[in-house]
Write an enzyme that holds these catalytic residues in place. Structure first.
Site, PDB file in Angstrom:
ATOM      1  N   ASN A 415      36.678 -43.553 -32.837  1.00 59.03           N
ATOM      2  CA  ASN A 415      35.473 -44.003 -32.143  1.00 59.03           C
ATOM      3  C   ASN A 415      35.789 -44.218 -30.664  1.00 59.03           C
ATOM      4  O   ASN A 415      36.285 -45.276 -30.270  1.00 59.03           O
ATOM      5  CB  ASN A 415      34.952 -45.285 -32.789  1.00 59.03           C
ATOM      6  CG  ASN A 415      33.601 -45.711 -32.231  1.00 59.03           C
ATOM      7  OD1 ASN A 415      33.202 -45.286 -31.155  1.00 59.03           O
ATOM      8  ND2 ASN A 415      32.899 -46.556 -32.964  1.00 59.03           N
ATOM      9  N   CYS A 418      31.495 -46.382 -28.721  1.00 60.63           N
ATOM     10  CA  CYS A 418      30.609 -47.535 -28.900  1.00 60.63           C
ATOM     11  C   CYS A 418      30.199 -48.071 -27.527  1.00 60.63           C
ATOM     12  O   CYS A 418      31.055 -48.396 -26.700  1.00 60.63           O
ATOM     13  CB  CYS A 418      31.303 -48.621 -29.712  1.00 60.63           C
ATOM     14  SG  CYS A 418      30.232 -50.041 -30.039  1.00 60.63           S
ATOM     15  N   THR A 483      25.311 -43.819 -29.708  1.00 61.51           N
ATOM     16  CA  THR A 483      24.056 -44.269 -29.110  1.00 61.51           C
ATOM     17  C   THR A 483      24.102 -44.207 -27.582  1.00 61.51           C
ATOM     18  O   THR A 483      25.170 -44.218 -26.965  1.00 61.51           O
ATOM     19  CB  THR A 483      23.731 -45.701 -29.558  1.00 61.51           C
ATOM     20  OG1 THR A 483      24.857 -46.545 -29.287  1.00 61.51           O
ATOM     21  CG2 THR A 483      23.438 -45.732 -31.049  1.00 61.51           C
ATOM     22  N   CYS A 617     -11.137 -27.237 -33.161  1.00 59.13           N
ATOM     23  CA  CYS A 617     -11.468 -28.016 -31.971  1.00 59.13           C
ATOM     24  C   CYS A 617     -12.579 -29.022 -32.279  1.00 59.13           C
ATOM     25  O   CYS A 617     -13.605 -28.670 -32.855  1.00 59.13           O
ATOM     26  CB  CYS A 617     -11.908 -27.089 -30.841  1.00 59.13           C
ATOM     27  SG  CYS A 617     -12.386 -27.962 -29.333  1.00 59.13           S
ATOM     28  N   CYS A 627      -5.054 -30.359 -18.053  1.00 62.26           N
ATOM     29  CA  CYS A 627      -4.894 -29.167 -17.218  1.00 62.26           C
ATOM     30  C   CYS A 627      -5.377 -29.434 -15.798  1.00 62.26           C
ATOM     31  O   CYS A 627      -4.783 -28.986 -14.829  1.00 62.26           O
ATOM     32  CB  CYS A 627      -5.656 -27.994 -17.828  1.00 62.26           C
ATOM     33  SG  CYS A 627      -5.434 -26.438 -16.935  1.00 62.26           S
ATOM     34  N   CYS A 651      -4.784 -19.502 -15.261  1.00 61.07           N
ATOM     35  CA  CYS A 651      -3.786 -19.938 -16.254  1.00 61.07           C
ATOM     36  C   CYS A 651      -2.420 -19.339 -15.948  1.00 61.07           C
ATOM     37  O   CYS A 651      -2.291 -18.134 -15.714  1.00 61.07           O
ATOM     38  CB  CYS A 651      -4.232 -19.529 -17.653  1.00 61.07           C
ATOM     39  SG  CYS A 651      -3.076 -20.046 -18.953  1.00 61.07           S
ATOM     40  N   CYS A 657      -1.752 -27.699 -22.294  1.00 61.07           N
ATOM     41  CA  CYS A 657      -2.930 -27.922 -23.140  1.00 61.07           C
ATOM     42  C   CYS A 657      -2.554 -27.944 -24.612  1.00 61.07           C
ATOM     43  O   CYS A 657      -3.039 -28.771 -25.393  1.00 61.07           O
ATOM     44  CB  CYS A 657      -3.987 -26.855 -22.873  1.00 61.07           C
ATOM     45  SG  CYS A 657      -3.399 -25.149 -23.121  1.00 61.07           S
ATOM     46  N   CYS A 661      -3.066 -31.290 -27.190  1.00 59.68           N
ATOM     47  CA  CYS A 661      -4.180 -31.168 -28.138  1.00 59.68           C
ATOM     48  C   CYS A 661      -3.901 -31.995 -29.394  1.00 59.68           C
ATOM     49  O   CYS A 661      -2.909 -31.764 -30.085  1.00 59.68           O
ATOM     50  CB  CYS A 661      -4.411 -29.708 -28.526  1.00 59.68           C
ATOM     51  SG  CYS A 661      -5.716 -29.492 -29.762  1.00 59.68           S
TER      52      CYS A 661
END
Length: 676
Positions: A415, A418, A483, A617, A627, A651, A657, A661
């Site tokens: 280890n 840590c 971590t 939709c 957007c 676009c 988008c 959604c």
């Protein structure tokens, strides 16, 4: 009436015989706020009828009638089903109850219904029209005029409206009209009902221990089926309810102890299509890691999930292939309280996406821990026992490593990572120094004959520098990540009014862990990898395997959901392999590595445009807003029809988008050359 319709779809339940159960908000437990909204709607619809009295029948029509009477400043009379001893002259009629399948008498005192009254009748349901016909009879006897009838819910398929119209009622209003109740689906007129999102509904499940829903079902195991869905196995979930009847699932739903409203168990499980993979021929998950044959790649990570014999034994019994036992050191370890904190969405509880811990190493005496490891290996010879150790100086590393080998451990994990050690010269302080990790790895390798695995810290810019040093020193494998150093600010998790930096884990860190694993897999000196960080489902584990890990470790998900998640980790990975025709897990290790290139080698000459699915939709407009404010102003939203439209010339194919959604209504077209 949208509020009512939403409540019906959320809390309404279908019963056999065309019965819609709404006892959670109308006719047993009542929602006063909803009743107020119902009354306001009725007032608007009958304003020009100029009633002088509101009439209803006991008992479910009383609440909306009283609310309406209050708003319209009119008296409310309800027809009784039994004559009180104090009542004098009265009108009466006999009607048949559809719900209770019996006949009863309605009674109204002559004192409260007269020829001068213009009556507005209000009730909870319009089914066959029996109650309405009875009220017409009472009003006819009194000489009163019925100026309208209002119903909270009308079951159109039972024909009550036609009966009342033929009886002479000219003004009928229903706030929600049910077209059908077939196959446990509530079809409301004018409302496009979408199938339940099984994952969204399963995520609401509390994943109870000793689940009441399964105990209530006479056949099958609904709780196990829901758990399978929750952990990304929705089609295999059907095997646990093959013998369940609709009545079983309805009982299970009624037994649900969810703090808000019950999980829609029947609707959810009945909406899943049959599995297209034959589970009778799943491949095994055996794999070799550091020369050790493992029954599957799933191990407990060195942490609070494996701190004593009983815990690890239960995990082995559940199906985990091995354990990286909680790190053993020579120093006295004293932990703080509280030591855990979590990141939730808003005010939700339990289902956190990020987890912070201030826990250090094993608090047990060294001899006790190695005795535990010895007994585990003796009693579970087919399971893999790895001792995680941490020294402060070279002699401690060597002594701990020898004790691990003497205890019969299969391997040792060093280890170096840590993030919250009390003692200096330990943990991630060491892991950031290539010189120190190389020195300690080398001394351990010289001292033992079993495999040595170096555990890396993510709290570093280039994880490959200390990792390469470990490999050069002879490490048989590298595990990553531990971590991530973090700070949370919830005052209820302070330690005596103080805070500190500590380790962050959970599914929020998985992309970071994958990045580090990718870098390790791309090192010039190849080594075996054990992946750690945010693994909760089999698909999470698969991502680490595809990037080169032949072993994966799990911690936070076990702390959150228990050892039982191993069931779905194994199930999902086996089903994935069977579907692809893969017979050995080793075939998947590193499969995706060739697809990773440097940013300057990515294709910049083609584009994929988003594609809108009108069926999915719901017209929320989130795509247009994002957007417009965070993208390239390439979506126009028609507020009248509530539909988005893509402006192709603007676009750029960024797909913001699609990410925002909430219904998954935005897909992709095929890749095409970018216009110059």
């Amino acid at each position: 009436m949208k509020a009512l319709i939403n409540r019906i779809l959320q809390d309404g339940r279908c019963l056999d015989g065309g019965i819609l159960k709404v006892d959670r908000f109308i006719n047993h437990q009542m929602d006063p706020y909803l009743m107020k909204q119902v009354a306001v709607e009725f007032m608007d619809r009958f304003a020009e009828a100029h009633p002088t009295k509101i009439l209803t029948v006991e008992a479910s029509g009383i609440a909306p009638a009283v609310m309406l009477g209050y708003n319209m400043e009119l008296p409310v009379v309800f027809a009784k089903k039994k004559k009180p001893s104090t009542m004098g002259g009265f009108y009466s009629t006999t009607i048949r109850s559809f719900t209770k399948q019996n006949e009863y008498t309605l009674i109204i005192s002559k004192e409260y219904l007269t020829a001068e009254d213009r009556v507005l009748f209000i009730d909870d349901f319009l089914a066959y029209g029996n109650a309405g016909v009875g009220v017409l009879d009472l009003c006819r006897q009194a000489g009163a005029e019925v100026v309208g009838m209002g119903f909270i819910i009308e079951k159109e398929f039972q024909g009550g409206r036609k009966v009342l119209e033929e009886a002479g009622v000219k003004h009928i209003e229903s706030l929600a009209i049910i077209e059908s109740l077939n196959d446990n689906h509530i079809k409301i007129k004018g409302v496009k009902v979408r199938r339940v999102n099984v994952y969204e509904e399963a995520n609401r499940c509390l994943l109870c221990q000793d689940a009441p829903c399964t105990k209530a079902a006479k056949h099958g195991d609904p709780a196990r089926a829901i758990r399978a869905i929750r952990f990304d196995n929705h089609k295999p979930a059907l095997r646990w309810i093959e013998k369940c009847t609709d009545a079983d699932l309805e009982r299970a739903e009624q037994a649900c102890i969810h703090y808000n409203w019950p999980i829609r168990i029947k609707e959810m499980l009945r909406s899943i299509n049959k599995d297209d993979v034959d589970y009778s021929n799943y491949p095994g998950l055996g794999i070799t890691f550091c020369g050790i044959r493992c029954e599957n790649p799933f191990f407990l990570a060195s942490s609070a999930v494996c701190t004593n014999y009983d815990m690890v034994a239960r995990a082995f019994d559940a199906g985990w292939a091995g354990v990286f036992y909680k790190t053993i050191c020579m120093q006295e370890i004293r932990e703080v309280s509280p030591r855990f904190d979590a990141m939730h969405s808003n005010a939700t509880h339990g289902d956190f996406y990020g987890f912070r811990n201030m826990e250090q190493l094993s608090e047990n005496p060294v001899e006790m821990d190695f005795d535990i490891l010895r007994r585990l290996k003796q009693n579970y010879p087919s399971k893999i026992v790895v001792a995680s150790i941490m020294g402060q100086v070279e002699s401690e590393w060597v002594e701990l490593a020898k004790m691990a080998e003497d205890a019969g451990c299969d391997a040792i994990e060093l280890n170096f990572s840590c993030p919250q050690m009390k003692h200096k010269g330990m943990g991630s302080d060491v892991g950031q120094s290539p010189e120190l990790v190389k020195e300690f790895t080398a001394c351990v390798k010289r001292s033992v004959h079993i495999p040595v695995i170096a555990k890396m810290t993510p709290n570093i810019t280039h994880i490959t520098e200390p990792a390469m040093a470990c490999v050069e020193a002879g490490a048989d494998a590298v595990s990553a990540i531990n971590t991530i150093k973090s700070v949370t600010m919830d005052s209820s998790f302070e330690v005596s009014d103080c805070r500190t930096m500590s380790g962050y884990s959970g599914r929020a860190v998985r992309p970071i862990a994958l990045r580090h694993v990718l870098e390790l897999a791309q090192m010039p000196a190849k080594t075996e990898l054990s992946g750690i960080g945010g693994i909760e489902t089999w698909r999470d584990a698969l991502e680490f395997i595809l990037l080169g890990c032949s072993n994966v470790q799990v911690c936070t998900a076990v702390m959150q959901y228990g050892y039982r998640i191993i069931d779905d980790l194994i199930l999902g990975l086996q089903r994935y392999m069977a579907k692809r025709g893969v017979t050995k897990l080793q075939q998947l290790v590193g499969e995706e590595l060739p697809n990773f290139v440097k940013p300057d080698n990515l294709d910049r000459d083609t584009i994929i445009y988003p594609k809108f699915d009108k069926e999915l939709c719901v017209g929320c407009g989130r795509c247009q807003m994002s957007c417009s404010d965070g993208g390239h102003q390439a979506i126009v939203f028609d507020a009248e029809t509530r539909t988005p439209r893509l402006v192709g010339s603007k676009c750029v194919g960024c797909h913001l988008c699609r990410v925002v959604c909430p219904t998954g209504a935005i897909g992709v077209t095929r890749r095409v050359p970018r216009k110059s």
